[in-house]
Design a protein around this motif. Structure first.
Motif, PDB file in Angstrom:
ATOM      1  N   ASP A 168      -1.427  11.060   8.548  1.00 14.85           N
ATOM      2  CA  ASP A 168      -1.838  12.354   8.006  1.00 14.85           C
ATOM      3  C   ASP A 168      -2.763  12.171   6.808  1.00 14.85           C
ATOM      4  OD1 ASP A 168      -0.249  13.517   9.908  1.00 14.85           O
ATOM      5  OD2 ASP A 168       1.484  13.740   8.564  1.00 14.85           O
ATOM      6  N   GLU A 169      -3.446  13.252   6.436  1.00 10.48           N
ATOM      7  CA  GLU A 169      -4.288  13.244   5.245  1.00 10.48           C
ATOM      8  C   GLU A 169      -3.425  13.430   4.009  1.00 10.48           C
ATOM      9  OE1 GLU A 169      -7.505  12.694   5.071  1.00 10.48           O
ATOM     10  OE2 GLU A 169      -7.701  12.467   7.252  1.00 10.48           O
ATOM     11  N   GLU A 217       0.837  -1.185   0.000  1.00 14.76           N
ATOM     12  CA  GLU A 217       0.000   0.000   0.000  1.00 14.76           C
ATOM     13  C   GLU A 217       0.880   1.246   0.000  1.00 14.76           C
ATOM     14  OE1 GLU A 217      -3.255   0.327  -0.222  1.00 14.76           O
ATOM     15  OE2 GLU A 217      -3.603  -1.839  -0.333  1.00 14.76           O
ATOM     16  N   ALA A 218       0.370   2.297  -0.613  1.00 16.19           N
ATOM     17  CA  ALA A 218       1.116   3.549  -0.637  1.00 16.19           C
ATOM     18  C   ALA A 218       1.233   4.101   0.779  1.00 16.19           C
ATOM     19  CB  ALA A 218       0.416   4.554  -1.548  1.00 16.19           C
ATOM     20  N   GLU A 219       2.433   4.465   1.185  1.00 18.39           N
ATOM     21  CA  GLU A 219       2.657   4.992   2.531  1.00 18.39           C
ATOM     22  C   GLU A 219       2.745   6.507   2.536  1.00 18.39           C
ATOM     23  OE1 GLU A 219       6.098   3.078   4.025  1.00 18.39           O
ATOM     24  OE2 GLU A 219       5.167   1.090   4.176  1.00 18.39           O
ATOM     25  N   LEU A 220       3.721   7.055   1.802  1.00 18.10           N
ATOM     26  CA  LEU A 220       3.930   8.502   1.847  1.00 18.10           C
ATOM     27  C   LEU A 220       3.745   9.174   0.490  1.00 18.10           C
ATOM     28  CD1 LEU A 220       7.095   8.598   4.142  1.00 18.10           C
ATOM     29  CD2 LEU A 220       4.684   8.709   4.811  1.00 18.10           C
ATOM     30  N   ASN A 246      -0.875  11.744 -14.088  1.00 15.14           N
ATOM     31  CA  ASN A 246      -1.999  12.673 -13.989  1.00 15.14           C
ATOM     32  C   ASN A 246      -2.102  13.367 -12.641  1.00 15.14           C
ATOM     33  OD1 ASN A 246      -3.055  10.055 -15.690  1.00 15.14           O
ATOM     34  ND2 ASN A 246      -3.554  11.992 -16.658  1.00 15.14           N
ATOM     35  N   ALA A 247      -1.700  12.689 -11.591  1.00 11.20           N
ATOM     36  CA  ALA A 247      -1.844  13.272 -10.259  1.00 11.20           C
ATOM     37  C   ALA A 247      -0.835  12.662  -9.300  1.00 11.20           C
ATOM     38  CB  ALA A 247      -3.261  13.046  -9.733  1.00 11.20           C
ATOM     39  N   SER A 248      -0.470  13.444  -8.294  1.00 17.84           N
ATOM     40  CA  SER A 248       0.433  12.984  -7.240  1.00 17.84           C
ATOM     41  C   SER A 248      -0.081  13.459  -5.894  1.00 17.84           C
ATOM     42  CB  SER A 248       1.853  13.520  -7.453  1.00 17.84           C
ATOM     43  OG  SER A 248       2.448  12.934  -8.581  1.00 17.84           O
ATOM     44  N   GLU A 249       0.064  12.605  -4.896  1.00 16.37           N
ATOM     45  CA  GLU A 249      -0.295  12.972  -3.534  1.00 16.37           C
ATOM     46  C   GLU A 249       0.798  12.488  -2.586  1.00 16.37           C
ATOM     47  OE1 GLU A 249      -5.198  13.060  -3.673  1.00 16.37           O
ATOM     48  OE2 GLU A 249      -4.150  11.518  -2.509  1.00 16.37           O
ATOM     49  N   SER A 250       1.003  13.213  -1.502  1.00 16.59           N
ATOM     50  CA  SER A 250       2.015  12.843  -0.525  1.00 16.59           C
ATOM     51  C   SER A 250       1.551  13.223   0.871  1.00 16.59           C
ATOM     52  CB  SER A 250       3.342  13.527  -0.847  1.00 16.59           C
ATOM     53  OG  SER A 250       3.198  14.937  -0.770  1.00 16.59           O
ATOM     54  N   ARG A 251       2.236  12.696   1.871  1.00 16.52           N
ATOM     55  CA  ARG A 251       1.968  13.023   3.265  1.00 16.52           C
ATOM     56  C   ARG A 251       3.229  12.770   4.068  1.00 16.52           C
ATOM     57  NH1 ARG A 251      -2.372   8.128   4.558  1.00 16.52           N
ATOM     58  NH2 ARG A 251      -0.984   6.378   4.046  1.00 16.52           N
ATOM     59  N   VAL A 252       3.337  13.450   5.203  1.00 23.47           N
ATOM     60  CA  VAL A 252       4.533  13.329   6.033  1.00 23.47           C
ATOM     61  C   VAL A 252       4.513  12.057   6.849  1.00 23.47           C
ATOM     62  CG1 VAL A 252       5.890  14.419   7.862  1.00 23.47           C
ATOM     63  CG2 VAL A 252       4.745  15.837   6.136  1.00 23.47           C
ATOM     64  N   ASP A 253       3.324  11.680   7.341  1.00 22.95           N
ATOM     65  CA  ASP A 253       3.181  10.496   8.176  1.00 22.95           C
ATOM     66  C   ASP A 253       1.973   9.698   7.712  1.00 22.95           C
ATOM     67  OD1 ASP A 253       2.058   9.185  10.979  1.00 22.95           O
ATOM     68  OD2 ASP A 253       4.257   9.287  10.885  1.00 22.95           O
ATOM     69  N   GLU A 254       1.980   8.405   8.005  1.00 20.62           N
ATOM     70  CA  GLU A 254       0.885   7.553   7.550  1.00 20.62           C
ATOM     71  C   GLU A 254      -0.455   7.943   8.147  1.00 20.62           C
ATOM     72  OE1 GLU A 254       1.631   3.358   7.734  1.00 20.62           O
ATOM     73  OE2 GLU A 254       3.789   3.633   7.484  1.00 20.62           O
TER      74      GLU A 254
END
Length: 365
Positions: A202-203, A164-167, A192-200
């Protein structure tokens, strides 16, 4: 005399280590006593003019160390710590049947291949890397992936889709469109799109998308596609070994040709072997024009040639250059031989060549 207890010694040791660790940051670094000189060049300025000592005279005061002015585009580029040190990403369109579309704003390559084979390769690619996708089966042109776990550094070698995607995660699209050249298609891959987060916990937040992000996925697919080509090539060799039947016929221009029901790719591969067996030399080939460029040399009589009485070619053809074109006639394939003037061989010559051609195309070799 009073001694420190063991606990006091431990506390004192921890304090010393903490002070040492924090002190390193206080001494070294951008805000430390000893400044970092890594990006000192950014603030470099022109030094004062050289002054000669009294009594010395220089005949010329020309400054040979002047630097050219920086252009507007260069002055707007990042420098120092803001400069990205990573190497630029290049599309690996190095296969024999691929070429880069340098005019496209997105990573795009032209592929000279059967549309169905490329389409199936994309689907197998998703299965190999466990990527879920939304496939447009109606026109077999667009494939949209669901969220895929990615590495923020753009390294795809470890991608297997099993975690699963973590960050960091991204979405991609694969799009195939027609080219102006027959049997060629254009493949476009876009992130097409990218998403990231600092911690698992987080949103997810939207992240920027660069051209290099799309190019990474294109290169990963091209690497997989290359493996599929090698597998297909091995299968072709096995089938070429078995040979296939050819017959005399005519094309739409009433030119004498050989006709076969074998697949185009098999005919193309087998033709090179047949022409070499006949004594031709392959000097070039154009896979986009489905043409081999050949040369038939005159035998050189000599001592050994006279022993075997083989001073003349067994082919009813003059020495010179020739072309062999693999074409289509309805649902069948055609094999056309042209002379150095680009004209099709006369039917009488093709009839004389047919026994050898029929045997070689049908041989298990």
């Amino acid at each position: 005399m009073k001694y420190l207890s063991l606990n006091q010694v431990r506390v004192f040791g921890v304090c010393c280590v903490s002070f040492y660790i924090s002190g390193c940051g206080f001494i070294y670094g951008d805000d430390g006593l000893i400044k970092s000189r890594e990006f000192e060049y950014v603030n470099a300025k022109e030094s004062k003019s050289l002054k000669l000592p009294p009594g010395l005279v220089h005949q010329s005061k020309a400054d040979f160390t002047q630097l050219p002015s920086i252009g507007k585009l260069a002055s707007e580029q990042n420098i120092g710590s803001a400069l990205d040190p990573s190497a630029p990403v290049q599309i690996l369109a190095v296969l024999e049947n691929t070429r880069l579309d340098s005019q496209s704003s997105l990573p795009a390559v032209y592929i000279l291949d059967e549309v169905l084979f490329v389409w199936e390769s994309i689907q197998k690619f998703f299965v190999e890397y466990n990527i879920d996708s939304n496939i447009n089966k109606e026109d077999k042109a667009i494939v949209l992936t669901n969220w895929v776990a990615v590495d923020e550094r753009g390294i795809w070698i470890e991608l297997d889709g099993s975690e699963e995607a973590e960050l960091n995660r991204a979405k991609f699209s694969f799009k195939m469109v027609k080219s102006d050249i027959p049997n060629e298609l254009k493949l476009i891959v876009e992130r097409n799109a990218s998403e990231s987060r600092v911690d698992e916990d987080d949103e997810w937040e939207l992240a920027s998308v660069t051209w290099a992000d799309s190019a990474d996925m294109m290169n990963l697919f091209l690497s997989y596609y290359d493996k599929q080509l090698q597998i297909r090539q091995h299968q072709y060799r096995q089938r070429i070994m078995a040979g296939f039947k050819v017959e005399l016929g005519q094309n739409t221009k009433n030119e004498a040709v050989l006709v076969t029901k074998a697949l185009h790719s098999l005919v193309w591969e087998k033709t090179a072997k047949v022409m070499l067996e006949l004594g031709f030399i392959i000097i070039d080939k154009d896979i986009r024009q489905n043409t081999y460029f050949l040369e038939l040399q005159s035998p050189e009589p000599g001592f050994f040639a006279s022993l075997f009485d083989e001073t003349e070619s067994t082919l009813p053809l003059d020495a010179g250059t020739y072309q062999v074109v693999v074409g289509e006639i309805g649902e069948n394939r055609s094999i056309l031989i042209r002379d150095e003037q680009g004209l099709a061989l006369e039917a009488s010559l093709v009839v004389k060549l047919f026994p050898n051609l029929s045997r070689l195309y049908g041989d298990r070799r």
